[in-house]
Structure formats: structure tokens, C-alpha cells
Design a protein around this motif. Structure first.
Motif, PDB file in Angstrom:
ATOM      1  N   LEU A 106      -8.184  26.573   4.072  1.00 32.42           N
ATOM      2  CA  LEU A 106      -7.214  25.306   4.027  1.00 32.42           C
ATOM      3  C   LEU A 106      -5.753  25.563   3.455  1.00 32.42           C
ATOM      4  CD1 LEU A 106      -6.359  22.388   3.951  1.00 32.42           C
ATOM      5  CD2 LEU A 106      -7.419  22.152   1.508  1.00 32.42           C
ATOM      6  N   VAL A 107      -5.769  26.531   2.456  1.00 38.21           N
ATOM      7  CA  VAL A 107      -4.403  27.246   1.888  1.00 38.21           C
ATOM      8  C   VAL A 107      -3.697  27.642   2.915  1.00 38.21           C
ATOM      9  CG1 VAL A 107      -3.511  28.834   0.351  1.00 38.21           C
ATOM     10  CG2 VAL A 107      -5.453  27.312  -0.337  1.00 38.21           C
ATOM     11  N   GLU A 108      -4.234  28.638   3.946  1.00 36.89           N
ATOM     12  CA  GLU A 108      -3.637  29.273   4.863  1.00 36.89           C
ATOM     13  C   GLU A 108      -3.104  28.345   6.015  1.00 36.89           C
ATOM     14  OE1 GLU A 108      -6.507  29.935   3.995  1.00 36.89           O
ATOM     15  OE2 GLU A 108      -6.328  31.749   2.586  1.00 36.89           O
ATOM     16  N   ALA A 109      -3.965  27.177   6.275  1.00 42.43           N
ATOM     17  CA  ALA A 109      -3.327  26.233   7.356  1.00 42.43           C
ATOM     18  C   ALA A 109      -2.362  25.386   6.749  1.00 42.43           C
ATOM     19  CB  ALA A 109      -4.655  25.365   7.729  1.00 42.43           C
ATOM     20  N   LEU A 110      -2.134  25.080   5.443  1.00 43.13           N
ATOM     21  CA  LEU A 110      -1.056  24.599   4.852  1.00 43.13           C
ATOM     22  C   LEU A 110       0.078  25.304   4.906  1.00 43.13           C
ATOM     23  CD1 LEU A 110      -2.967  22.742   1.924  1.00 43.13           C
ATOM     24  CD2 LEU A 110      -1.987  21.607   4.064  1.00 43.13           C
ATOM     25  N   ALA A 111      -0.131  26.656   4.455  1.00 41.62           N
ATOM     26  CA  ALA A 111       1.262  27.605   4.576  1.00 41.62           C
ATOM     27  C   ALA A 111       1.687  27.659   5.891  1.00 41.62           C
ATOM     28  CB  ALA A 111       0.635  28.851   3.816  1.00 41.62           C
ATOM     29  N   ALA A 112       0.845  27.919   6.861  1.00 39.78           N
ATOM     30  CA  ALA A 112       1.376  27.904   8.091  1.00 39.78           C
ATOM     31  C   ALA A 112       1.979  26.743   8.758  1.00 39.78           C
ATOM     32  CB  ALA A 112       0.168  28.126   9.156  1.00 39.78           C
ATOM     33  N   ALA A 113       1.699  25.650   8.156  1.00 37.46           N
ATOM     34  CA  ALA A 113       2.129  24.196   8.538  1.00 37.46           C
ATOM     35  C   ALA A 113       3.453  24.105   7.494  1.00 37.46           C
ATOM     36  CB  ALA A 113       1.398  22.998   8.599  1.00 37.46           C
ATOM     37  N   GLY A 114       3.820  24.759   6.753  1.00 35.16           N
ATOM     38  CA  GLY A 114       4.992  24.876   5.589  1.00 35.16           C
ATOM     39  C   GLY A 114       4.691  23.622   4.769  1.00 35.16           C
ATOM     40  N   ARG A 115       3.438  23.248   4.464  1.00 33.48           N
ATOM     41  CA  ARG A 115       3.153  22.440   3.200  1.00 33.48           C
ATOM     42  C   ARG A 115       2.964  23.258   2.054  1.00 33.48           C
ATOM     43  NH1 ARG A 115       4.630  20.008   7.234  1.00 33.48           N
ATOM     44  NH2 ARG A 115       3.671  17.978   8.161  1.00 33.48           N
ATOM     45  N   ASP A 146      -7.644  32.339  -6.826  1.00 33.08           N
ATOM     46  CA  ASP A 146      -6.622  32.584  -5.447  1.00 33.08           C
ATOM     47  C   ASP A 146      -5.257  32.805  -5.721  1.00 33.08           C
ATOM     48  OD1 ASP A 146      -5.071  31.550  -3.155  1.00 33.08           O
ATOM     49  OD2 ASP A 146      -6.925  30.758  -2.494  1.00 33.08           O
ATOM     50  N   GLY A 147      -4.908  34.197  -4.968  1.00 31.58           N
ATOM     51  CA  GLY A 147      -3.561  34.653  -5.472  1.00 31.58           C
ATOM     52  C   GLY A 147      -2.611  34.189  -4.525  1.00 31.58           C
ATOM     53  N   HIS A 148      -2.925  33.297  -3.638  1.00 35.87           N
ATOM     54  CA  HIS A 148      -2.021  32.886  -2.356  1.00 35.87           C
ATOM     55  C   HIS A 148      -1.249  31.676  -2.770  1.00 35.87           C
ATOM     56  CE1 HIS A 148      -3.537  36.104  -0.346  1.00 35.87           C
ATOM     57  NE2 HIS A 148      -5.034  35.506  -0.288  1.00 35.87           N
ATOM     58  N   CYS A 149      -1.518  30.976  -3.848  1.00 37.25           N
ATOM     59  CA  CYS A 149      -0.796  29.682  -4.084  1.00 37.25           C
ATOM     60  C   CYS A 149      -0.700  29.323  -5.620  1.00 37.25           C
ATOM     61  CB  CYS A 149      -1.577  28.522  -3.226  1.00 37.25           C
ATOM     62  SG  CYS A 149      -3.196  28.156  -3.734  1.00 37.25           S
ATOM     63  N   ASP A 150       0.149  28.446  -5.979  1.00 36.00           N
ATOM     64  CA  ASP A 150       0.020  27.931  -7.192  1.00 36.00           C
ATOM     65  C   ASP A 150      -1.206  27.361  -7.740  1.00 36.00           C
ATOM     66  OD1 ASP A 150       2.775  28.904  -7.493  1.00 36.00           O
ATOM     67  OD2 ASP A 150       3.409  26.929  -6.983  1.00 36.00           O
ATOM     68  N   ARG A 151      -1.525  27.614  -8.932  1.00 37.45           N
ATOM     69  CA  ARG A 151      -2.924  27.023  -9.495  1.00 37.45           C
ATOM     70  C   ARG A 151      -2.396  26.527 -10.949  1.00 37.45           C
ATOM     71  NH1 ARG A 151      -8.547  28.846  -7.677  1.00 37.45           N
ATOM     72  NH2 ARG A 151      -9.739  27.245  -8.262  1.00 37.45           N
ATOM     73  N   VAL A 152      -3.093  25.291 -11.279  1.00 35.78           N
ATOM     74  CA  VAL A 152      -3.144  24.852 -12.504  1.00 35.78           C
ATOM     75  C   VAL A 152      -4.635  24.931 -12.807  1.00 35.78           C
ATOM     76  CG1 VAL A 152      -2.704  22.992 -14.370  1.00 35.78           C
ATOM     77  CG2 VAL A 152      -1.094  23.476 -12.237  1.00 35.78           C
ATOM     78  N   THR A 153      -5.065  25.675 -13.767  1.00 27.93           N
ATOM     79  CA  THR A 153      -6.501  26.102 -13.771  1.00 27.93           C
ATOM     80  C   THR A 153      -6.793  25.435 -15.086  1.00 27.93           C
ATOM     81  OG1 THR A 153      -8.076  27.935 -13.944  1.00 27.93           O
ATOM     82  CG2 THR A 153      -5.891  28.117 -14.896  1.00 27.93           C
TER      83      THR A 153
END
Length: 350
Positions: A131-140, A151-158
Motif C-alpha cells: 500500500l505504501v509503495e502504491a500510494l508513493a507511486a501515485a504521489g499520495r 517501516d523506513g519508507h514513510c513517516d510514522r507516528v508510533t
């Protein structure tokens, strides 16, 4: 008459540009100034003109929040806080659901490129693979909310759920409990619940105790009925536990009912502890000891991160950890002991 940026700036004692920076989520504003501006925004009831911004920037002014379709303890509170935090920045929120037990994306997320939103907040237990990759590819821009920072590919509030579980079991240990069972692992002990198990076992080992064999018991959807069934089986065992740590408050509510139906007293015969601090637990009898997750902090930081990411897509990935607090109540004896002492003093006339 609706308040304007100038009204907010005048009340906060800052420039209009500074107010605009705060409202639009720019990160380079001092906490003191941000606090003054946010207080002025709240006092005046200021709301940015979403339609004007959409025409100017080409953005929709809408964020998506993806929640689980089961009883994750703080989901309702989180949704309410996200809507409030997003509103203060001029964004509306659409809410979708996905199942934590089957990994399916919500229908509206099936085609990320078609999503009419500027950014997406996804609660960690329901983030499907890819999902994260798909959103990134869509510019979201996407921010994961809750869970552990893996997950090191997106921001996270953990949330440090392993530490929260460790603190919950530590409270039971300090209350004198030694046979501490657990309820709440998803089938196959998924990433969503594995940290709770790790924290539970860590607390036991620190006290020189071994985990109860066969635990934690599974609960596929964290409903009250799941907690009831699991606790019913636990309490029917010859060497029944003297405490049950539940991975969510709904499970704990069900476990307390199972104890009652088995003719046992909570906490005298078995203590019960949850995570989530849902409202029902504050008014149950006995009241439920739990771990409170600061959902307001989660929501504010998640909205701040996603709006900042909207403005600066190439910014460095950030991870923010929300605080949690152990709330001792009657189900572990914390408040009932104090109440009994007050009754004893009243009877003795002291």
C-alpha cells in the motif's frame, strides 16, 4: 463574521505569514509560537478557506484515514481527534476501513491513483503489503499511525506497544500476581500483536518468571466475545491464572464477564488488565485497569506529518513516538484496596 488570518495573527502577536505556516503544517515554527497560534485559532474558531486553497494549489483539501474494521481500542477516539486536528489545518477527512486479520485494503484504496485526496493516514494494523509503495507511486503522501516504527519508507507516528505491554504486566506483578496469562494474539502472531507478546514476556523474565505455556491465546478480531471465550477457557483450567493481561480493552471487558459467570471475583480471584482506555472500562464494575494511549498526540502529530509531507514531498522520513500511561483501577485491586481502607476507617470512626 468569519475570522481571518489577520485576526489570528493579531491575537497571537505574530505575522500573517507565521499563522499561514502553522495552519499549513510547516515544520520550522518554534513550539512556543505554534502553541500561541493554535490557541488563537481555537479561540477565534478560525477555519481556512478550503475552496480558495484548492483553486490556488490544485489540491483537494481532503485527507483519508484508514481504520480497522474491528475493535482496535482507540480507533474511535483516534478518528475523532484526526478530524479535529485536520479541521484546524483546513482539511476534511474521509474514513475508510480495512481488516487487520486478512490484510485487505479498503475498497476505495484498491486503486491508489484514483484516490481524490492529498494525503493518507493508515493505522498500522491495517496497512496491506504494497500500500505504501502504491500510494508513493501515485504521489499520495502517507503516514502510518500506531504500532512500532518498522517501516523506513514513510513517516510514522508510533506507539511503543512492547513497552506498553511490559508496563501493563509490570503493574500486575507489583500487585502480587505471578500466574499471568494473556489474551489477544492475532492468528499466526502477526506484526500487529507480536510486540505486545514480547513486552509481556520481557516483564515476566525480569521478574524471574516463565511465560505460561500456550499463551497468548488468540483473538482474531479483539471483540468482547473473543475475550469472553478465551477467558472462559483459561478460568476452567485446574491451575487457573491469577491475572489476565488482555491486548485490548474490549477483550478485557469480555474476560471480566467470563470471570463473573465462573463465580470468580475480580480482582480478588483474578486480576484483569487491558490496553486502550475505552470509555466503557471507566464505568464498568469493577472499573478496568488499562494502559492509556495518547490518541490526541497521535492524531495531531500524524496530521502535522502528512500535511508537512504534502508541502515537502522530499523531506526526510520522520518517526515520532506517542506517550502512554498505566491507569490502575479496580480490576487489579489498585482502587478497591483504597476504597476498602476508607470503609474500614469509616466503620472504626477514625
Amino acid at each position: 463574521m468569519a475570522s481571518t488570518l489577520k485576526d489570528v495573527a493579531r491575537l497571537a502577536g505574530v505575522s500573517v505569514k507565521t499563522v499561514s505556516n502553522v495552519v499549513n503544517g510547516y515544520p520550522h515554527v518554534s513550539p512556543e509560537v505554534r502553541g500561541r497560534v493554535e490557541a488563537a485559532v481555537a479561540q477565534l474558531g478560525y477555519r481556512p478557506n478550503v475552496f480558495a486553497r484548492t483553486l490556488r494549489t490544485g489540491r483537494t483539501g481532503v485527507l483519508a484515514l484508514v481504520l480497522p474494521d474491528s475493535d482496535v481500542p482507540y480507533a474511535n477516539d483516534l478518528a475523532r481527534e484526526v478530524v479535529r486536528a485536520a479541521g484546524s489545518r483546513g482539511y476534511r477527512v474521509v474514513i475508510e476501513q480495512a481488516g487487520p486479520d486478512d490484510g485487505r485494503a479498503a475498497p476505495a484504496l484498491a486503486d491508489a491513483r484514483a484516490m481524490p485526496v492529498d494525503g493518507v493516514l493508515v493505522t498500522a494494523p491495517v496497512a496491506p503489503a504494497g500500500l505504501v509503495e502504491a500510494l508513493a507511486a501515485a504521489g499520495r503522501p502517507v503516514v502510518l499511525v500506531g504500532g512500532e516504527a518498522r517501516d523506513g519508507h514513510c513517516d510514522r507516528v508510533t506507539v511503543d506497544v512492547a513497552r506498553a505491554a511490559e508496563d501493563a504486566v509490570g503493574h500486575l506483578l507489583r500487585a502480587g500476581r505471578r500466574r499471568i496469562a494473556a489474551i489477544g494474539a492475532y492468528p499466526m502472531e502477526s506484526d500487529a500483536t507480536a510486540p505486545r507478546t514480547a513486552g509481556h514476556h520481557r516483564a515476566l523474565r525480569r521478574a524471574g518468571l516463565a511465560p505460561v505455556p500456550g499463551h497468548p491465546l488468540p483473538a482474531s478480531r479483539h471483540r468482547r466475545a473473543d475475550g469472553y471465550r478465551a477467558a472462559h477457557a483459561l478460568l476452567a483450567q485446574p491451575d487457573r491464572p491469577d491475572a489476565i493481561f488482555c491486548y485490548s480493552d474490549p477483550l478485557a471487558i469480555g474476560a471480566m464477564r467470563a470471570a463473573f459467570d465462573a463465580g470468580l471475583r475480580v480482582p480478588a480471584d483474578v486480576a484483569v488488565m487491558g490496553i486502550g482506555d475505552i470509555e466503557e472500562g471507566r464505568y464498568s464494575r469493577p472499573t478496568l485497569s488499562t494502559v492509556c494511549i495518547d490518541t490526541g498526540f497521535l492524531a495531531r502529530e500524524a496530521v502535522a506529518r502528512v500535511t508537512a509531507r504534502i508541502d515537502r514531498p522530499d523531506a526526510a522520513v520522520a518517526v515520532v513516538t506517542a506517550p502512554h500511561t498505566v491507569l490502575p483501577r479496580e480490576s487489579t485491586g489498585a482502587l478497591s484496596d483504597a476504597r476498602d481502607r476508607r470503609l474500614d476507617r469509616a466503620r472504626s470512626g477514625k
